[in-house]
Design a protein around this motif. Structure first.
Motif, short mmCIF file in Angstrom:
data_model
loop_
_atom_site.label_atom_id
_atom_site.label_comp_id
_atom_site.label_asym_id
_atom_site.label_seq_id
_atom_site.Cartn_x
_atom_site.Cartn_y
_atom_site.Cartn_z
N ARG A 101 3.84 11.24 4.46
CA ARG A 101 4.68 10.64 4.95
C ARG A 101 5.88 10.49 6.00
O ARG A 101 5.51 11.13 6.87
CB ARG A 101 5.49 11.49 3.66
N VAL A 102 5.80 9.84 7.22
CA VAL A 102 6.15 10.02 7.83
C VAL A 102 7.92 8.74 8.34
O VAL A 102 8.27 7.91 7.11
CB VAL A 102 5.40 9.22 9.48
N GLN A 103 8.40 8.70 9.37
CA GLN A 103 9.70 8.47 9.81
C GLN A 103 9.29 7.25 10.71
O GLN A 103 8.34 6.98 11.47
CB GLN A 103 10.48 9.19 10.57
N GLU A 104 9.96 6.27 9.80
CA GLU A 104 9.83 4.76 10.62
C GLU A 104 9.71 4.72 12.17
O GLU A 104 10.80 5.57 12.81
CB GLU A 104 11.16 4.08 10.36
N GLY A 105 8.81 4.24 13.19
CA GLY A 105 8.77 4.47 14.68
C GLY A 105 8.08 5.54 15.16
O GLY A 105 7.77 5.56 16.03
N ASP A 106 7.59 6.42 14.09
CA ASP A 106 6.73 7.59 14.44
C ASP A 106 5.27 7.51 14.87
O ASP A 106 5.12 6.35 14.16
CB ASP A 106 6.51 9.04 13.08
N VAL A 107 4.99 7.96 15.82
CA VAL A 107 3.74 7.60 16.23
C VAL A 107 2.39 8.62 14.31
O VAL A 107 3.08 9.87 15.02
CB VAL A 107 3.13 8.34 17.57
N LEU A 108 2.53 7.88 14.20
CA LEU A 108 0.73 8.93 13.58
C LEU A 108 -0.71 8.85 13.31
O LEU A 108 -0.96 7.85 14.09
CB LEU A 108 1.11 8.08 12.19
N LEU A 168 -17.19 -1.30 -1.77
CA LEU A 168 -16.60 -0.96 -2.82
C LEU A 168 -15.98 0.62 -3.25
O LEU A 168 -15.73 1.18 -4.97
CB LEU A 168 -17.44 -1.01 -4.86
N GLN A 169 -15.90 1.10 -1.88
CA GLN A 169 -15.68 3.07 -2.19
C GLN A 169 -14.08 3.10 -2.90
O GLN A 169 -14.13 3.89 -3.29
CB GLN A 169 -15.27 3.17 -0.91
N LEU A 170 -13.14 1.68 -2.59
CA LEU A 170 -11.47 2.25 -3.40
C LEU A 170 -11.64 2.66 -4.25
O LEU A 170 -10.99 3.01 -4.91
CB LEU A 170 -11.05 0.45 -3.01
N ASP A 171 -12.55 1.46 -5.11
CA ASP A 171 -12.76 2.39 -6.69
C ASP A 171 -13.51 2.86 -7.40
O ASP A 171 -13.65 3.61 -8.40
CB ASP A 171 -14.05 0.68 -7.74
N ARG A 172 -13.90 4.14 -5.76
CA ARG A 172 -14.19 5.25 -6.98
C ARG A 172 -13.23 6.03 -6.06
O ARG A 172 -13.68 7.27 -6.30
CB ARG A 172 -15.97 6.13 -5.57
N GLY A 173 -12.20 5.90 -5.91
CA GLY A 173 -11.12 6.32 -5.54
C GLY A 173 -10.93 7.08 -4.31
O GLY A 173 -9.79 7.94 -4.13
N LEU A 174 -10.99 6.31 -3.15
CA LEU A 174 -10.94 6.96 -1.78
C LEU A 174 -9.57 5.65 -1.59
O LEU A 174 -9.36 4.49 -0.68
CB LEU A 174 -11.75 6.03 -0.47
N LEU A 175 -8.36 6.13 -2.11
CA LEU A 175 -7.11 5.04 -1.60
C LEU A 175 -5.62 6.95 -1.76
O LEU A 175 -6.57 8.05 -2.40
CB LEU A 175 -6.88 4.14 -3.02
N GLY A 176 -4.82 6.55 -1.07
CA GLY A 176 -3.80 7.34 -1.48
C GLY A 176 -2.63 7.04 -1.02
O GLY A 176 -2.40 5.30 -0.06
N PRO A 177 -1.22 6.81 -1.30
CA PRO A 177 -0.34 5.57 -0.89
C PRO A 177 0.02 7.26 1.58
O PRO A 177 0.19 8.05 1.40
CB PRO A 177 0.46 6.92 -1.52
N LEU A 178 0.74 5.52 1.24
CA LEU A 178 1.42 6.12 2.91
C LEU A 178 2.72 5.92 2.52
O LEU A 178 3.14 4.12 2.49
CB LEU A 178 1.13 4.74 3.79
N ILE A 179 3.90 6.40 2.84
CA ILE A 179 5.06 6.16 2.86
C ILE A 179 6.08 6.36 4.17
O ILE A 179 6.12 7.11 4.68
CB ILE A 179 6.39 7.03 2.20
N VAL A 180 6.42 5.22 4.53
CA VAL A 180 7.35 4.99 6.33
C VAL A 180 8.72 4.85 5.65
O VAL A 180 9.05 3.91 4.99
CB VAL A 180 6.52 4.06 6.70
N GLU A 181 9.15 6.19 6.21
CA GLU A 181 10.78 6.28 6.04
C GLU A 181 11.29 5.93 6.19
O GLU A 181 12.02 5.28 7.75
CB GLU A 181 11.63 7.95 5.09
#
Ligand code: C2O
Ligand code: CU
Length: 480
Positions: free
Chosen positions: A90-97, A159-172
């Motif tokens: 989770r980061v702020q809009e415009g932040d360098v991640l 097919l690694q996505l279907d093994r569980g390699l995923l997560g949310p990215l929120i840019v506020e």
């Protein structure tokens, strides 16, 4: 390339040599990086990666781990930081991640930042934008997190996505156009307990893979052997609870991180106001339900005016697993009451209901370049999906020039939905701005327009992971 140097292997040639048929198998080949096929016009240099100091630095480790999606269920999967879904970034809009990914898997991997128009070198497509990260290695992804929105990140190898390699990215966003008191991220997924694989019999016989669109057949598709549907990594037997207080406005950020599922989403006892499509703000629209394909996101705001316990429910529209569920629970309600289930789908969101708050620049008037593409099932014995009869990676790139207004018109000649995703750009579809759009089966047609403002080589593909792995992709390539 000096004239006397031997021509590097093309993808086609590599396929012949290895007999490989999956993206994953190709991932190790360094000759696939930009510059290797200079017979197709001079390539335009990608926007370079961000070098400024990061505002936010994260380390992630991809490795094997155990998940417990239900009370008596545990399986080993491939995970980020042993979490499922992976840690919320989770980061702020415009932040360098900056994200340092360490690969503790026994296979090569990458991360793709789904929906974020990152510079090409950090887009995470193996063999196209980067060398895949070898086991034991670390790779830094650095980019400016903008525009604000609900995104997710996932492996882009095989097919690694279907093994569980995923997560949310929120840019506020700094200035949300809707008010809310509290928010929850809701990651939907299909649950595969075993190692994913393409249908071995070409997917035409049905085999052991039931369900789906009639369980196979000549033109249909087979569904992977899913063992259920998940909300935030949990089966309906062990649902997560979202606590709310009467009078609050709750923002839910829904992410379809499934690999092969179109979800229909409802919240019992409550109307949803859709506020963002694929992270981009839209004029608020009230609905009872929405359907979304793999890779799509919707943010909704719900007014908590109906005390009790209510299911958030997501049905597989193309499968027959029991629906994924979570519980909205009002403060002060007896937690032992059985939550209420949603009634009929009611008013369903249509793409035509979506009106972007700010439309895309550079796509008004008639396009500079138009591609007419047919989406269909490949012929022959093996399981393939094609765009205009070609099976990626043995497929021609879509060549475009910087600054162009590009139009892609798709016609789906198969009976199943294809959620088509473009890397590196948003596109205009109707009055919405999105990065993934479902093209309905049975000659469904969708037209999208984008502005060629991010040079490089970008994947355009179906986000059904099995369709992607079986060839339903093209590279959009900037040339001069
Ligand atoms: Cu989320 Cu190329 O994909
Ligand atoms: Cu597809």
């Amino acid at each position: 390339m000096p004239p006397n140097r031997q021509r590097p292997l093309t993808r086609r040639r590599l396929l012949q040599l290895t007999g490989a048929s999956t993206l994953g198998a190709l991932a190790g080949c360094g000759s696939q990086l930009p510059g290797s096929d200079d017979d197709e016009g001079r390539e335009v240099t990608p926007r370079s990666t961000v070098t400024s100091e990061p505002d936010s630095s994260v380390s992630l480790t991809a490795g094997a781990g155990t998940i417990q999606p239900g009370p008596d269920v545990s399986t080993s999967n491939w995970l980020y930081d042993e979490q499922f879904p992976g840690p919320e970034l989770r980061v702020q809009e415009g932040d360098v991640l900056s994200v340092e990914l360490t690969n503790d898997l026994e296979a090569e991997t990458t991360i793709h930042w789904h929906g974020v128009p990152v510079p090409n070198p950090v887009d995470g497509v193996p063999g196209v934008t980067q060398e895949p990260i070898a086991p034991g290695e670390t790779f830094e992804y650095r980019f400016r997190a903008e525009p604000a929105g609900t995104y997710f990140y996932h492996s882009h190898v095989g097919l690694q996505l279907d093994r569980g390699l995923l997560g949310p990215l929120i840019v506020e966003e700094r200035d949300p156009h809707v008010e809310y008191d509290r928010e929850y991220v809701v990651v939907l997924d299909d649950y595969l307990p075993d190692e994913p694989q393409l249908p071995s019999d070409g997917g035409r016989g049905g085999g052991g893979m039931g369900g789906g669109m009639g369980g196979g057949g000549m033109m249909g598709d087979v569904r992977p052997p899913y063992d259920g549907l998940l909300i935030n990594g949990r089966l309906p037997e062990d649902p997560q609870t979202f606590g709310v207080t009467e009078g609050e406005r709750i923002r839910f950020r829904f992410v379809n991180a499934g690999s092969a599922t179109v979800f229909g989403v409802r919240i019992a006892g409550h109307e949803m106001t859709v506020t963002h499509a694929d992270g981009r703000p839209v004029d608020p629209v009230d609905v009872d339900s929405f359907a979304f394909g793999a890779g799509e996101r919707y943010d909704v705001v719900v007014e908590a005016t109906n005390p009790g316990r209510w299911f958030v429910q997501a049905d597989a529209l193309d499968g027959n697993e029991p629906p994924a569920r979570a519980v909205v629970e009002y403060e002060g309600t007896d937690g032992t009451n059985t939550p209420q289930v949603p009634s009929s789908p009611g008013d369903q969101l249509q793409y035509s209901d979506l009106q972007a708050i700010s439309s895309l620049d550079g796509v008004s008037g008639s396009p500079d370049r138009t591609f007419d593409l047919t989406l269909s099932r490949g012929g022959g014995q093996s399981y393939t999906w094609t765009i205009d009869g070609q099976t990626y990676p043995d497929a021609d790139p879509l060549r475009i020039r910087p600054g162009e207004h590009v139009r892609i018109r798709m016609t789906n000649q198969s009976p199943v939905v294809h959620p088509m995703h473009l890397h590196g750009h948003f596109f205009q579809v109707g009055n919405a701005v999105k990065d993934t759009v479902m093209v309905p089966g049975h000659r469904g047609q969708v037209t999208l327009d984008f502005h060629a403002d991010n040079p490089g080589r970008w994947l355009f593909h179906c986000h059904n992971l099995y369709h992607l792995d079986a060839g339903m992709a093209r590279i959009v390539k900037y040339v001069e």
